[in-house]
Design an enzyme around this catalytic site. Structure first.
Site, mmCIF file in Angstrom:
data_model
loop_
_atom_site.group_PDB
_atom_site.id
_atom_site.type_symbol
_atom_site.label_atom_id
_atom_site.label_comp_id
_atom_site.label_asym_id
_atom_site.label_seq_id
_atom_site.Cartn_x
_atom_site.Cartn_y
_atom_site.Cartn_z
ATOM 1 N N ASN A 1 65.310 -11.281 14.198
ATOM 2 C CA ASN A 1 64.013 -10.926 14.762
ATOM 3 C C ASN A 1 64.233 -10.342 16.150
ATOM 4 O OD1 ASN A 1 61.051 -11.095 14.253
ATOM 5 N ND2 ASN A 1 61.054 -12.300 16.134
ATOM 6 N N CYS B 1 30.893 -4.744 -6.951
ATOM 7 C CA CYS B 1 31.529 -5.086 -8.226
ATOM 8 C C CYS B 1 30.727 -4.476 -9.368
ATOM 9 C CB CYS B 1 31.590 -6.603 -8.373
ATOM 10 S SG CYS B 1 32.131 -7.184 -9.991
ATOM 11 N N SER C 1 59.989 -12.447 11.462
ATOM 12 C CA SER C 1 58.842 -13.340 11.634
ATOM 13 C C SER C 1 58.904 -14.011 12.995
ATOM 14 C CB SER C 1 58.799 -14.421 10.545
ATOM 15 O OG SER C 1 57.758 -15.348 10.798
ATOM 16 N N SER C 2 57.753 -14.123 13.643
ATOM 17 C CA SER C 2 57.684 -14.811 14.934
ATOM 18 C C SER C 2 57.801 -16.316 14.780
ATOM 19 C CB SER C 2 56.366 -14.472 15.632
ATOM 20 O OG SER C 2 55.255 -14.916 14.853
ATOM 21 N N HIS D 1 50.375 -15.294 1.948
ATOM 22 C CA HIS D 1 49.078 -14.856 2.455
ATOM 23 C C HIS D 1 48.364 -13.902 1.511
ATOM 24 C CE1 HIS D 1 50.814 -15.818 6.705
ATOM 25 N NE2 HIS D 1 50.443 -16.893 6.051
ATOM 26 N N GLN E 1 55.284 -13.482 4.279
ATOM 27 C CA GLN E 1 53.985 -13.557 4.931
ATOM 28 C C GLN E 1 53.258 -12.218 4.835
ATOM 29 O OE1 GLN E 1 56.022 -14.926 8.652
ATOM 30 N NE2 GLN E 1 54.334 -16.384 8.767
ATOM 31 N N CYS F 1 36.427 -9.200 -6.972
ATOM 32 C CA CYS F 1 35.077 -9.523 -6.542
ATOM 33 C C CYS F 1 35.045 -10.914 -5.930
ATOM 34 C CB CYS F 1 34.114 -9.451 -7.724
ATOM 35 S SG CYS F 1 32.418 -9.929 -7.313
#
Length: 241
Positions: A212, A146, A187-188, A120, A102, A128
């Site tokens: 975690n 750009c 990670s949560s 992600h 992530q 651009c």
């Protein structure tokens, strides 16, 4: 179960191979980066739906730019930590088949991991928003347009209002479907659809390990839950590999 026993248990699972790693912001905080969802995380002081969104990019670019300059760009002194390095080592040794992350900082790749799938996106390359051509980080940080079409430069992260990239989702699905052990690092597990993958792996018969510091919604179905620092725990695990 003691810290040592937990490490020995993970070492046995890793040595059996077929491991998928799933990493979140908690892994990168050990390199000195700020996380997102903790009490002192980035989102505690900023509204992501306003600042890290398509609307901000298109309608409030100055604020969008300042947010990414101040909060998310990774300084040169931020380097992979021992957790990243051990994951890369396990991949090189054939135990880890791939990394689903992530995170957008590319610290896995800097540590030497090869089969990394970024759900992600990533901070780089800069591109651009209008024509899609690649720009430079320096131009983005300087607020320059750009050089091809004059459009607005942006990082290659997934913004609020955008779909997750299809190929990383497909790869994550494949890795979750076939793995023997699925290891969550930092990670949560509250963000969808990313938190679907550990559930999927568990439903296919894989061992589910969650490392975690804070409890997660999936602790109840995990085979091993470790609420310790990732680097310290993986270093202890390495002793039994």
């Amino acid at each position: 179960m003691s810290f040592e026993e937990e490490a020995k248990g993970l070492a046995r699972l890793v040595k059996a191979g077929g491991v998928t790693i799933f990493s979140g912001a908690g892994l990168s905080t050990e390199s000195g980066l700020q996380d997102f969802r903790s009490r002192d995380g980035i989102w505690a002081h900023a509204d992501p739906t306003r600042l890290a969104s398509i609307e901000a990019l298109e309608d409030n670019y100055d604020e969008f730019l300042e947010f990414y300059k101040a909060r998310l760009y990774v300084p040169e002194e931020i380097q992979p930590n021992i957790g990243h390095e051990i994951v890369a080592k396990w991949e090189k040794e054939g135990y880890v088949e791939g990394v689903i992350t992530q995170n957008v900082d590319r610290l896995h790749q800097k540590a030497g991991s090869v089969n990394v799938w970024e759900l992600h996106g990533s901070l780089e390359p800069v591109r651009c928003h209008r024509c899609g051509r690649e720009g430079t980080t320096a131009d983005f940080l300087a607020g320059k347009p750009c050089s091809y079409c004059g459009g607005r430069l942006r990082p290659s992260v997934v913004l609020f209002g955008e779909m997750l990239p299809q190929r990383p989702l497909e790869a994550a699905d494949e890795l979750s479907d076939r793995c023997k052990t699925f290891i969550v690092l930092g990670s949560s597990l509250v963000v969808s659809p990313a938190n679907y993958f550990p559930r999927q792996a568990k439903s296919r018969g894989a061992n589910l390990v969650i490392v975690n510091r804070d409890p997660t919604p999936l602790d109840g179905i995990a085979d091993l839950v470790v609420q310790e620092g990732i680097g310290a725990f993986l270093s202890e695990t390495e002793k039994y590999m």
